[in-house]
Design a protein around this motif. Sequence first.
Motif, PDB file in Angstrom:
ATOM      1  N   ILE A 153       0.842  -1.200   0.000  1.00  0.00           N
ATOM      2  CA  ILE A 153       0.000   0.000   0.000  1.00  0.00           C
ATOM      3  C   ILE A 153       0.875   1.247   0.000  1.00  0.00           C
ATOM      4  CG2 ILE A 153      -1.877  -1.168   1.244  1.00  0.00           C
ATOM      5  CD1 ILE A 153      -0.958   0.341   3.764  1.00  0.00           C
ATOM      6  N   VAL A 154       0.211   2.382  -0.090  1.00  0.00           N
ATOM      7  CA  VAL A 154       0.884   3.690   0.011  1.00  0.00           C
ATOM      8  C   VAL A 154       0.203   4.476   1.124  1.00  0.00           C
ATOM      9  CG1 VAL A 154       1.420   5.857  -1.152  1.00  0.00           C
ATOM     10  CG2 VAL A 154       1.517   3.707  -2.426  1.00  0.00           C
ATOM     11  N   ILE A 155       1.001   4.955   2.114  1.00  0.00           N
ATOM     12  CA  ILE A 155       0.471   5.703   3.264  1.00  0.00           C
ATOM     13  C   ILE A 155       0.725   7.200   3.063  1.00  0.00           C
ATOM     14  CG2 ILE A 155       0.659   6.062   5.759  1.00  0.00           C
ATOM     15  CD1 ILE A 155       1.528   3.169   6.015  1.00  0.00           C
ATOM     16  N   THR A 156      -0.311   7.986   3.275  1.00  0.00           N
ATOM     17  CA  THR A 156      -0.199   9.446   3.182  1.00  0.00           C
ATOM     18  C   THR A 156       0.097  10.011   4.571  1.00  0.00           C
ATOM     19  OG1 THR A 156      -1.791   9.471   1.363  1.00  0.00           O
ATOM     20  CG2 THR A 156      -1.342  11.571   2.479  1.00  0.00           C
ATOM     21  N   ASN A 157       1.212  10.649   4.733  1.00  0.00           N
ATOM     22  CA  ASN A 157       1.614  11.221   6.021  1.00  0.00           C
ATOM     23  C   ASN A 157       0.863  12.528   6.288  1.00  0.00           C
ATOM     24  OD1 ASN A 157       3.552   9.136   6.374  1.00  0.00           O
ATOM     25  ND2 ASN A 157       4.969  10.260   5.025  1.00  0.00           N
ATOM     26  N   ASN A 158       1.004  13.033   7.542  1.00  0.00           N
ATOM     27  CA  ASN A 158       0.324  14.264   7.934  1.00  0.00           C
ATOM     28  C   ASN A 158       0.789  15.458   7.125  1.00  0.00           C
ATOM     29  OD1 ASN A 158      -1.164  12.915   9.834  1.00  0.00           O
ATOM     30  ND2 ASN A 158       0.303  13.311  11.509  1.00  0.00           N
ATOM     31  N   ASP A 159       2.064  15.436   6.710  1.00  0.00           N
ATOM     32  CA  ASP A 159       2.581  16.558   5.929  1.00  0.00           C
ATOM     33  C   ASP A 159       2.262  16.438   4.450  1.00  0.00           C
ATOM     34  OD1 ASP A 159       4.148  14.451   5.294  1.00  0.00           O
ATOM     35  OD2 ASP A 159       6.055  15.351   5.904  1.00  0.00           O
ATOM     36  N   GLY A 160       1.506  15.399   4.104  1.00  0.00           N
ATOM     37  CA  GLY A 160       1.106  15.229   2.702  1.00  0.00           C
ATOM     38  C   GLY A 160       2.036  14.358   1.901  1.00  0.00           C
ATOM     39  N   SER A 161       3.174  13.975   2.472  1.00  0.00           N
ATOM     40  CA  SER A 161       4.106  13.103   1.733  1.00  0.00           C
ATOM     41  C   SER A 161       3.561  11.671   1.672  1.00  0.00           C
ATOM     42  CB  SER A 161       5.478  13.120   2.411  1.00  0.00           C
ATOM     43  OG  SER A 161       5.385  12.631   3.741  1.00  0.00           O
ATOM     44  N   ILE A 162       4.099  10.895   0.760  1.00  0.00           N
ATOM     45  CA  ILE A 162       3.641   9.509   0.530  1.00  0.00           C
ATOM     46  C   ILE A 162       4.765   8.545   0.892  1.00  0.00           C
ATOM     47  CG2 ILE A 162       2.873   7.859  -1.189  1.00  0.00           C
ATOM     48  CD1 ILE A 162       1.597  10.132  -2.720  1.00  0.00           C
ATOM     49  N   THR A 163       4.375   7.513   1.643  1.00  0.00           N
ATOM     50  CA  THR A 163       5.348   6.504   2.069  1.00  0.00           C
ATOM     51  C   THR A 163       4.873   5.115   1.622  1.00  0.00           C
ATOM     52  OG1 THR A 163       5.931   7.806   4.021  1.00  0.00           O
ATOM     53  CG2 THR A 163       6.540   5.463   4.027  1.00  0.00           C
ATOM     54  N   PRO A 164       5.687   4.421   0.818  1.00  0.00           N
ATOM     55  CA  PRO A 164       5.313   3.033   0.469  1.00  0.00           C
ATOM     56  C   PRO A 164       5.428   2.126   1.700  1.00  0.00           C
ATOM     57  CG  PRO A 164       7.503   3.542  -0.349  1.00  0.00           C
ATOM     58  CD  PRO A 164       6.965   4.830   0.207  1.00  0.00           C
ATOM     59  N   ALA A 165       4.514   1.222   1.827  1.00  0.00           N
ATOM     60  CA  ALA A 165       4.500   0.321   2.987  1.00  0.00           C
ATOM     61  C   ALA A 165       3.864  -1.003   2.601  1.00  0.00           C
ATOM     62  CB  ALA A 165       3.746   0.984   4.145  1.00  0.00           C
ATOM     63  N   TYR A 166       3.943  -1.909   3.557  1.00  0.00           N
ATOM     64  CA  TYR A 166       3.308  -3.228   3.400  1.00  0.00           C
ATOM     65  C   TYR A 166       2.354  -3.457   4.563  1.00  0.00           C
ATOM     66  CZ  TYR A 166       7.094  -4.104   0.088  1.00  0.00           C
ATOM     67  OH  TYR A 166       7.962  -4.020  -0.967  1.00  0.00           O
ATOM     68  N   VAL A 167       1.290  -4.199   4.319  1.00  0.00           N
ATOM     69  CA  VAL A 167       0.319  -4.489   5.363  1.00  0.00           C
ATOM     70  C   VAL A 167      -0.011  -5.982   5.352  1.00  0.00           C
ATOM     71  CG1 VAL A 167      -1.669  -3.982   3.863  1.00  0.00           C
ATOM     72  CG2 VAL A 167      -1.924  -3.883   6.356  1.00  0.00           C
ATOM     73  N   GLN A 168      -0.195  -6.501   6.543  1.00  0.00           N
ATOM     74  CA  GLN A 168      -0.653  -7.892   6.709  1.00  0.00           C
ATOM     75  C   GLN A 168      -1.959  -7.854   7.489  1.00  0.00           C
ATOM     76  OE1 GLN A 168       2.747  -9.679   8.655  1.00  0.00           O
ATOM     77  NE2 GLN A 168       3.487 -10.587   6.726  1.00  0.00           N
ATOM     78  N   VAL A 169      -3.016  -8.340   6.875  1.00  0.00           N
ATOM     79  CA  VAL A 169      -4.333  -8.381   7.502  1.00  0.00           C
ATOM     80  C   VAL A 169      -4.571  -9.805   8.001  1.00  0.00           C
ATOM     81  CG1 VAL A 169      -6.785  -7.913   7.219  1.00  0.00           C
ATOM     82  CG2 VAL A 169      -5.107  -6.609   5.902  1.00  0.00           C
ATOM     83  N   PHE A 170      -4.847  -9.948   9.286  1.00  0.00           N
ATOM     84  CA  PHE A 170      -5.017 -11.253   9.913  1.00  0.00           C
ATOM     85  C   PHE A 170      -6.488 -11.475  10.281  1.00  0.00           C
ATOM     86  CE2 PHE A 170      -0.670 -10.081  10.597  1.00  0.00           C
ATOM     87  CZ  PHE A 170       0.051 -11.265  10.489  1.00  0.00           C
ATOM     88  N   SER A 171      -6.897 -12.744  10.213  1.00  0.00           N
ATOM     89  CA  SER A 171      -8.237 -13.120  10.680  1.00  0.00           C
ATOM     90  C   SER A 171      -8.113 -14.404  11.487  1.00  0.00           C
ATOM     91  CB  SER A 171      -9.193 -13.331   9.504  1.00  0.00           C
ATOM     92  OG  SER A 171     -10.491 -13.638   9.975  1.00  0.00           O
ATOM     93  N   ASN A 172      -8.583 -14.372  12.706  1.00  0.00           N
ATOM     94  CA  ASN A 172      -8.503 -15.548  13.579  1.00  0.00           C
ATOM     95  C   ASN A 172      -9.476 -16.628  13.115  1.00  0.00           C
ATOM     96  OD1 ASN A 172      -9.482 -17.128  16.142  1.00  0.00           O
ATOM     97  ND2 ASN A 172      -7.459 -16.303  16.652  1.00  0.00           N
ATOM     98  N   VAL A 173      -8.978 -17.837  13.009  1.00  0.00           N
ATOM     99  CA  VAL A 173      -9.808 -18.954  12.507  1.00  0.00           C
ATOM    100  C   VAL A 173      -9.779 -20.116  13.500  1.00  0.00           C
ATOM    101  CG1 VAL A 173      -9.620 -18.382  10.047  1.00  0.00           C
ATOM    102  CG2 VAL A 173      -7.829 -19.776  11.144  1.00  0.00           C
ATOM    103  N   ASP A 174      -9.695 -19.811  14.787  1.00  0.00           N
ATOM    104  CA  ASP A 174      -9.651 -20.877  15.792  1.00  0.00           C
ATOM    105  C   ASP A 174     -10.886 -21.760  15.726  1.00  0.00           C
ATOM    106  OD1 ASP A 174      -7.194 -20.126  16.692  1.00  0.00           O
ATOM    107  OD2 ASP A 174      -7.939 -18.977  18.418  1.00  0.00           O
TER     108      ASP A 174
END
Length: 453
Positions: A153-174
């Motif tokens: 993903i791309v994160i927009t900082n408070n100052d308006g700059s853009i930071t590339p990042a990665y995200v991991q979305v977890f879902s519990n399946v117990d």
Amino acid sequence: MKKIIKKVKSSAIVKNDGKNFLHFFLAFTVIFVALAVIIIQVMQIGMYKATDQNLQDLARNSAFLQDAANNQTGTGSLQSQGAYGPTNSVLFYDADGNSFTPASTDMGPSDFVLSHLKKAVKLNKNAINTIRTISVHNPYGADWHYRYLTTQIVITNNDGSITPAYVQVFSNVDQIQDAMSRAMLVILTTMVAFWLLSVVISLYLANWTLKPILSAYEKQKEFVENASHELRTPLAILQNRLELLFQKPTATIIDESENISESLSEVRNMRLLTTNLLNLARRESGIKIEPEETTAAFFEMIFNSYEMLAENAGKVFTGTLKLEGTINLDQALIKQLLTILFDNALKYTDDDGEISLDVQKNGGNLIFTVADNGEGISNEDKKKIFDRFFRVDKARTRQKGGLGLGLSLAKQIVDAYNGKISVEDNQPEGTKFIIRIRLDNSMVNPAKIFQKL
């Protein structure tokens, strides 16, 4: 005794029995393993379908991810860092793969889970947009089970700059994992039970498939023994007669005419036996029916021949024919069939005996009835009358030249027509053979395994 057991164990049939069992057993094993794998795969896809769809929806929700990222970096307003629903958690990584540091040092329940997820999961940039399963150690109880999706993903900082990042979305399946474990236990237990049952079924099928082969093998063995026995007698007589000739080297042909005559008689018996054996071998390789148009004249000619033979033997023959028009028959086979039955009746009737042959067409069937007023056949012997080399009275049959092969050959001809032959008592005395064949059936019964000589 040990030699016999060893011989039986090493026989081709016993070895083939083991091969048959192994083939059936392996086939059942492959079927059950494939079935279990397919069921488990389909079940997993079905049970994880809703969870995987939820992960994909969260990974595509840019507003949600932006808000979650701001929260994890301390600039958001969410109350619980990384917790988005009772079963979901989110982890963020910068472009170098380093995890974002939570803003709060208070370890709430969600932060406790996130800290363990960070330890258990590492960012794998080669697994982008791929759903995976992981088990996370829980120091206070059973392990946690998660399905997670990694995306960029791309994160927009408070100052308006853009930071590339990665995200991991977890879902519990117990809960799903527990249900899956119970279902897999049931499936595997059932499959193993039926797999063990397949051992019994494999043994049964291996034995069942060998029954006709064993039966044919025993019949062949009996056939060879009987043929050897039948040949041994005339050969022994012929040897004795020839040895007598050597004992009297000066004797003339007239002096030894009896020995020569008996020797020739035994030679004729052996020739008849070998001819019948050859006919049986040819018939058992498959009788090919070659029908041709046949009229009443064909049977009238047979009646005339039988009447002459019966008269020469001092007996009476009566033929009855109820046939109109033309029918299709293999004349050679039908003539051989009727000749065998007529010759059998001729042998087993006394002087002034009466023999009758009735031929009639009844619908799509042709029915032959050959009757005599001879000595008859007991009910016990009727069950074996069509077996090869079986004779009701062996001593008397040998005197009359019978070998016990004719009726067996007759039954093969009837079987080739898919017909039926039966023997009954003739009233008031004697025997009656009844043959019923279908005129529209020219199918040939296949040869039996091991019966061909």
